[in-house]
Design an enzyme around this catalytic site. Structure first.
Site, PDB file in Angstrom:
ATOM      1  N   GLY A  95       0.846  -1.181   0.000  1.00 24.88           N
ATOM      2  CA  GLY A  95       0.000   0.000   0.000  1.00 24.88           C
ATOM      3  C   GLY A  95       0.877   1.224   0.000  1.00 24.88           C
ATOM      4  O   GLY A  95       2.029   1.176   0.429  1.00 24.88           O
ATOM      5  N   THR A  96       0.325   2.292  -0.540  1.00 31.44           N
ATOM      6  CA  THR A  96       1.127   3.504  -0.508  1.00 31.44           C
ATOM      7  C   THR A  96       0.213   4.700  -0.355  1.00 31.44           C
ATOM      8  O   THR A  96      -0.945   4.676  -0.760  1.00 31.44           O
ATOM      9  CB  THR A  96       2.022   3.590  -1.767  1.00 31.44           C
ATOM     10  OG1 THR A  96       2.829   4.743  -1.660  1.00 31.44           O
ATOM     11  CG2 THR A  96       1.214   3.635  -3.046  1.00 31.44           C
TER      12      THR A  96
ATOM     13  N   TYR B 154       2.170   9.875   2.450  1.00 32.81           N
ATOM     14  CA  TYR B 154       3.279   9.965   3.389  1.00 32.81           C
ATOM     15  C   TYR B 154       4.366   8.945   3.118  1.00 32.81           C
ATOM     16  O   TYR B 154       5.514   9.146   3.435  1.00 32.81           O
ATOM     17  CB  TYR B 154       2.729   9.710   4.794  1.00 32.81           C
ATOM     18  CG  TYR B 154       1.953   8.425   4.830  1.00 32.81           C
ATOM     19  CD1 TYR B 154       2.611   7.219   5.039  1.00 32.81           C
ATOM     20  CD2 TYR B 154       0.579   8.402   4.560  1.00 32.81           C
ATOM     21  CE1 TYR B 154       1.925   6.024   4.990  1.00 32.81           C
ATOM     22  CE2 TYR B 154      -0.110   7.214   4.517  1.00 32.81           C
ATOM     23  CZ  TYR B 154       0.560   6.024   4.722  1.00 32.81           C
ATOM     24  OH  TYR B 154      -0.110   4.849   4.658  1.00 32.81           O
TER      25      TYR B 154
ATOM     26  N   LYS C 132       5.292   0.312   8.079  1.00 33.77           N
ATOM     27  CA  LYS C 132       4.945   1.589   7.453  1.00 33.77           C
ATOM     28  C   LYS C 132       6.194   2.449   7.414  1.00 33.77           C
ATOM     29  O   LYS C 132       6.752   2.781   8.448  1.00 33.77           O
ATOM     30  CB  LYS C 132       3.828   2.260   8.246  1.00 33.77           C
ATOM     31  CG  LYS C 132       3.315   3.535   7.616  1.00 33.77           C
ATOM     32  CD  LYS C 132       1.895   3.840   8.056  1.00 33.77           C
ATOM     33  CE  LYS C 132       1.869   4.699   9.307  1.00 33.77           C
ATOM     34  NZ  LYS C 132       0.487   5.035   9.723  1.00 33.77           N
TER      35      LYS C 132
ATOM     36  N   ASP D 180      -9.469  10.258  14.115  1.00 33.30           N
ATOM     37  CA  ASP D 180      -9.552   9.957  12.691  1.00 33.30           C
ATOM     38  C   ASP D 180     -10.117   8.551  12.484  1.00 33.30           C
ATOM     39  O   ASP D 180      -9.601   7.772  11.701  1.00 33.30           O
ATOM     40  CB  ASP D 180      -8.165  10.098  12.046  1.00 33.30           C
ATOM     41  CG  ASP D 180      -8.254  10.130  10.511  1.00 33.30           C
ATOM     42  OD1 ASP D 180      -9.384  10.257   9.993  1.00 33.30           O
ATOM     43  OD2 ASP D 180      -7.211  10.017   9.866  1.00 33.30           O
TER      44      ASP D 180
END
Ligand SMILES: *[C@@H]1O[C@H](CO)[C@@H](O)[C@H](O)[C@H]1NC(C)=O
Ligand SMILES: *[C@@H]1O[C@H](CO)[C@@H](O)[C@H](O)[C@H]1NC(C)=O
Ligand SMILES: *[C@@H]1O[C@H](CO)[C@@H](O)[C@H](O)[C@H]1NC(C)=O
Ligand SMILES: *[C@@H]1O[C@H](CO)[C@@H](O)[C@H](O)[C@H]1NC(C)=O
Ligand SMILES: *[C@@H]1O[C@H](CO)[C@@H](O)[C@H](O)[C@H]1NC(C)=O
Ligand SMILES: *[C@@H]1O[C@H](CO)[C@@H](O)[C@H](O)[C@H]1NC(C)=O
Ligand SMILES: *[C@@H]1O[C@H](CO)[C@@H](O)[C@H](O)[C@H]1NC(C)=O
Ligand SMILES: *[C@@H]1O[C@H](CO)[C@@H](O)[C@H](O)[C@H]1NC(C)=O
Length: 906
Positions: free
Chosen positions: A602-603, A606, A623, A723
């Site tokens: 995943g990207t 950030y 991450k 969030d």
């Protein structure tokens, strides 16, 4: 007139023109024709402003006329434009041919005048869901053709008029959710065609009239939540067609008449929270269709009859808080469909019958606070669906059967205050979902088994007041570091505690006292030290008990642990530790093939997320901040924040941070790997969404709720996530939910006024953040509500939420909004859970933050023993979900005797 019409300034008040036009017609040719009087009355109401471009009122929306042009139906739910119109605006005496008057859900106020009595052809009168005040006029008794009368959910006061008894054609009578006082008039017995009688939630007092026995066609009798006293009349035995009998939350006394045995079609019988005395009659054996039976909080005495075994359709049996004596009959094993069995707080003695093994569907078993004086039967191993097992406060003796290790779904096991002896079976370690284990106040001896280290979900461990001895096994250090509550006091334990959930607990056990509840110490801040090479995580073996909170190293100082020494020796700049030992920076580089794109899963803006598999097979998610972004203070801050938060959060539904490296050129975080990615993705792809069945979705919502409750209420300083969105709820291979992404999470310090900075994801942010910058826990509650709805709808509920404010949305049914890729739940217990999720979600989405429930309340609601909804699933509207009984006040559940669950939707 002409000049008026051509004057554009008057377009706004177009309807005035039509009034004038109609008046003109009246003063000329058809002065007193009925249709024109009806048209005039409709116009004068001012309710049909949008439709006055045509002068033929029979074409207006919701109006139907007969061939002679006279109005026979006004079916105008939700269509009235004039907000807050008064009911009196419509001159009811003008419609002598009216058969249907349905103005439900129109925000009407005012009161019901006696002219209602002029509508003698009326067959159906529905004024439900308005703001109507005043009394029910006795002239209503003139409407003898009425079959349906619904005045529910208004503000009607005073008495139910005696004249209601004249409505001898009435089939359906609903006066629920008003402020009616006085007693139920005995004239109600004249309504012999009634099938549905609903008087729920008023202030009705006095006795239940004996004349109810004449209503032999009744299918539903709902008198719940009033102030009714006196006994259940014997004549109830006449209601042989009854499916549902709701008498709960009154002050009904006397005993249960044996005539109840005639109600052979009864599906649901709720009688909790009354003062009913005496034994359960034998005739209950006749009620073989019962799905749920709730007698909680009464004064029922005598035995739990063996005849209960006849009620083989039972899903929910609750007799808590009564005076039952004797043993649990072995015929209980016949109730193989049972989901919850709550017999707590009685005087039940003898043993738990081995036949209990047959209750393969049982999820909740509460036999606590009784006098059961035998061993725990080994047959309990068969109850593999059990989630909740409470046997506390009995006189159970003998050992804990090792077969308890078979209860693979057990989350809570309470055994405290018994006379259990023997040692703690190592098989308890098989209970990987166990969250709460209380074995305190028994005679347990021997060591604490090291196998408990496999209880990865354990948060509460109570073992005080036993005869446990020996050292605390070193294997338990990781377990202990995650506990929120640990009590070991009053045992014969020796040695040291390898780790302790709180920084303040004594390491010395010589005083045999050890009791700690997790408190989060103030967080140390990472100082801007130029020598700072790496910040190490303190969730590991050796360090957590030295300093709780943050530990950071400078290369040249600090005595090194073997693991760290290895990392340093190899010249790495970071080390990542986990409970299995340590992972060196180089391992990470190797595992990701130096952050090869092939391992990237995943990207984002950030950085990227990689999947990393270590040689020992362990899989992590990693991450990594893009090197350019690593220089960006905002990203840097978010990463550090995440480390700080996750270091202090230990919950089975919060993603685990195994380690991190925070170096100016290489920043990454190492997490538990989540096979199924984010909830958002799982819901986006049809094939994955179908795998998320209702049970799984409910569990995702529950897990998220428990995690947020923990963050908000179980930490010394509440932590708000800020969030919460479906992107930040991750799913593991078992489709369990984990809250992730704490980059924006924030500690709420009560004395700080700086709770500012709006963050969050569009579509999930609480409305108050638009005008106030104050972040509270209630912002997370709102976002949770969005995610919960999204989970059962299969898509973001944004459109639904904006349409809810319009009155036309009030009749939307729950069925219509559920994810169409799944068929609606048919299992009543699954349906119950979906209804509960929706009810709680809507409560969380209330616009006033104060009126939203706390996450603690939400979490507790999910744990409460509750009956399936009585209404068929497809007939539950969003209105009902948004206005549930109990209303979910923001405060906590009261731990009172009467405080059994709340949302039994009718
Ligand atoms: C009356 O108003 C409703 C709602 O605006 C509209 O849908 C309907 O078409 C109108 N009927 C006539 C005859 O204008
Ligand atoms: C209501 O309608 C009736 C019958 O058309 C009429 O006699 C009466 O005057 C009207 N009342 C009002 C207040 O307009
Ligand atoms: C009302 O009842 C009367 C008498 O039973 C009957 O003649 C009349 O047709 C009924 N009206 C309607 C609309 O059903
Ligand atoms: C029971 O119903 C029958 C007819 O349905 C009626 O005659 C009798 O009076 C009723 N009994 C009671 C106690 O209401
Ligand atoms: C059980 O129900 C039948 C009717 O189905 C009735 O005749 C009988 O009296 C009932 N038995 C008891 C004990 O109430
Ligand atoms: C119900 O349980 C009793 C006692 O365990 C047993 O004798 C009886 O056969 C059971 N009835 C059915 C229908 O299973
Ligand atoms: C729902 O999904 C879970 C996990 O995939 C599965 O274990 C369970 O059997 C499913 N339930 C139903 C009713 O299909
Ligand atoms: C809040 O922030 C402002 C500006 O950053 C600062 O001046 C003030 O002291 C802070 N207040 C508190 C209570 O931290």
């Amino acid at each position: 007139m002409k000049s008026l019409i051509t004057n554009p300034a008057v377009v706004l008040v177009e309807w005035v023109v039509v009034v004038a036009a109609v008046n003109m017609i009246m003063t000329t040719s058809t002065l007193s024709s009925l249709p024109s009087r009806e048209a005039e009355a409709l116009l004068n109401s001012g309710w049909w402003q949008r439709n006055t471009t045509t002068t033929n009122h029979c074409e207006w929306v919701g109006i139907s006329c007969n061939k002679a042009g006279s109005v026979i139906q006004i079916h105008a739910t939700d269509y009235i434009l004039t907000a807050g119109a008064a009911l009196e605006k419509l001159n009811l005496s003008s419609f002598p041919n009216l058969e249907v008057l349905d103005l439900s859900n129109c925000r009407l106020h005012g009161s019901l005048g006696s002219q209602i009595g002029t509508l003698t052809n009326l067959v159906s009168l529905n004024l439900s869901d308005n703001l109507i005040t005043g009394l029910i006029p006795s002239s209503i008794g003139l409407l003898t053709n009425l079959t349906h009368l619904n005045l529910a959910r208004n503000r009607l006061a005073r008495f139910i008029p005696l004249d209601l008894g004249n409505l001898s054609n009435l089939v359906n009578l609903d006066l629920s959710y008003n402020n009616l006082i006085g007693s139920i008039p005995s004239s109600i017995g004249l309504l012999t065609h009634l099938t549905h009688l609903v008087l729920e939630r008023n202030r009705l007092a006095g006795f239940i009239p004996v004349t109810l026995g004449s209503l032999s066609n009744l299918v539903l009798l709902n008198l719940r939540s009033n102030h009714l006293t006196g006994p259940i009349p014997l004549s109830i035995g006449n209601l042989t067609k009854l499916n549902y009998l709701y008498l709960d939350s009154n002050q009904i006394n006397g005993s249960i008449p044996s005539e109840i045995g005639n109600l052979v079609h009864l599906f649901g019988w709720e009688m909790a929270n009354n003062d009913v005395i005496g034994p359960i009659p034998f005739s209950i054996a006749n009620l073989t269709k019962l799905n749920y039976l709730n007698f909680a909080s009464n004064h029922i005495n005598g035995f739990l009859l063996p005849e209960i075994g006849n009620l083989m359709q039972l899903l929910h049996l609750e007799m808590s808080w009564n005076n039952l004596i004797g043993s649990i009959p072995s015929s209980i094993g016949n109730l193989t469909k049972l989901d919850s069995l709550c017999l707590d707080s009685n005087y039940i003695n003898d043993s738990i019958p081995p036949s209990i093994a047959k209750l393969k569907n049982l999820k909740y078993l509460n036999l606590s606070v009784n006098l059961i004086n035998n061993v725990i039967p080994t047959e309990i191993r068969e109850l593999t669906n059990l989630i909740y097992l409470n046997l506390c406060h009995n006189r159970l003796f003998g050992p804990i059967p090792s077969s308890i290790g078979h209860l693979a779904n057990l989350e809570r096991f309470e055994l405290f205050a018994n006379q259990i002896n023997g040692s703690i079976p190592p098989e308890l370690g098989n209970l990987s979902t166990l969250d709460y284990l209380d074995l305190s106040q028994n005679f347990l001896s021997g060591p604490i088994p090291k196998e408990l280290n496999r209880c990865h979900s354990l948060r509460y461990l109570g073992m005080s007041n036993n005869n446990l001895s020996g050292n605390i096994p070193a294997e338990l250090v990781f377990l202990m570091s995650r506990l929120e509550h640990l009590s070991l006091s009053h045992n014969n334990l020796s040695g040291t505690v390898p780790n302790c959930p709180c920084g303040s607990c004594p390491l010395d056990l010589s005083d045999t006292y050890l009791e700690c509840t997790l408190t989060h110490p103030p967080h140390n801040k990472a100082k801007g030290n130029s020598h700072l090479l790496a910040i190490f995580l303190a969730m590991s073996i050796f360090l957590a008990f030295l300093v709780s909170g943050f530990i950071y190293f400078c290369r040249s100082k600090i005595t090194k642990t073997p693991c760290e020494a290895r990392a340093m020796k190899n010249g790495n700049m970071c080390s990542i530790w986990n409970y299995d030992g340590c992972i060196a920076y180089e391992d990470i580089i190797r595992a990701t093939n130096d952050f090869d794109i092939a391992n990237c899963i995943g990207t984002g803006g950030y950085g990227s997320v990689y999947k990393a598999q270590l040689p020992n097979g362990q899989v992590f998610a990693l991450k990594k901040l893009h090197s350019l972004e690593a220089e960006e203070p905002a990203f840097d801050k978010s990463f550090r924040n995440e480390v700080q938060m996750l270091t202090n959060l230990r919950h089975k539904n919060i993603v685990k941070l195994y380690g991190f490296c925070l170096h100016s050129h290489c920043m990454f975080l190492v997490y538990e790997y989540m096979e199924k990615g984010s909830l958002f993705c799982a819901l986006s792809y049809d094939d994955e969404a179908v795998d998320l069945n209702w049970t799984t979705r409910v569990n995702i919502v529950k897990g998220t709720a428990h995690a947020l409750s923990y963050m908000h209420h179980d930490c010394a300083s509440p932590i708000v996530h800020r969030d919460i969105s479906s992107n930040n709820i991750l799913l593991n291979s078992n489709l369990e939910a984990f809250v992730a992404d704490f980059g924006t999470a924030k500690l709420l310090c009560p004395d700080s006024s700086n709770r500012t900075l709006t963050v969050g994801t569009y579509g999930y942010v609480a409305p108050e953040l638009a005008y106030t910058m104050v972040v509270t826990e209630k912002c997370d509650v709102y976002s949770f509500g969005v995610v919960a709805l999204e989970t059962i709808m299969g898509r973001h509920p944004g459109e639904l939420l904006s349409s809810l404010s319009s009155s036309s949305a009030q009749n939307i049914m729950l069925n219509e909004v559920l994810d169409p890729r799944l068929s609606p739940p048919t299992d009543p217990l699954v349906a119950r859970d979906v209804v509960l999720v929706s009810t709680l979600a809507f409560a969380c989405l209330r616009s006033e933050p104060e009126s939203r429930p706390t996450m603690q309340r939400v979490s507790q609601e999910f744990l409460a023993c509750r009956s399936p909804p009585a209404k068929p699933f497809h007939s539950i509207s969003l209105w009902q979900l948004r206005n549930p009984e109990g209303n979910f006040p923001p405060n906590q559940i009261q731990q009172s005797k009467k405080g059994t669950g709340i949302t039994t939707l009718e």
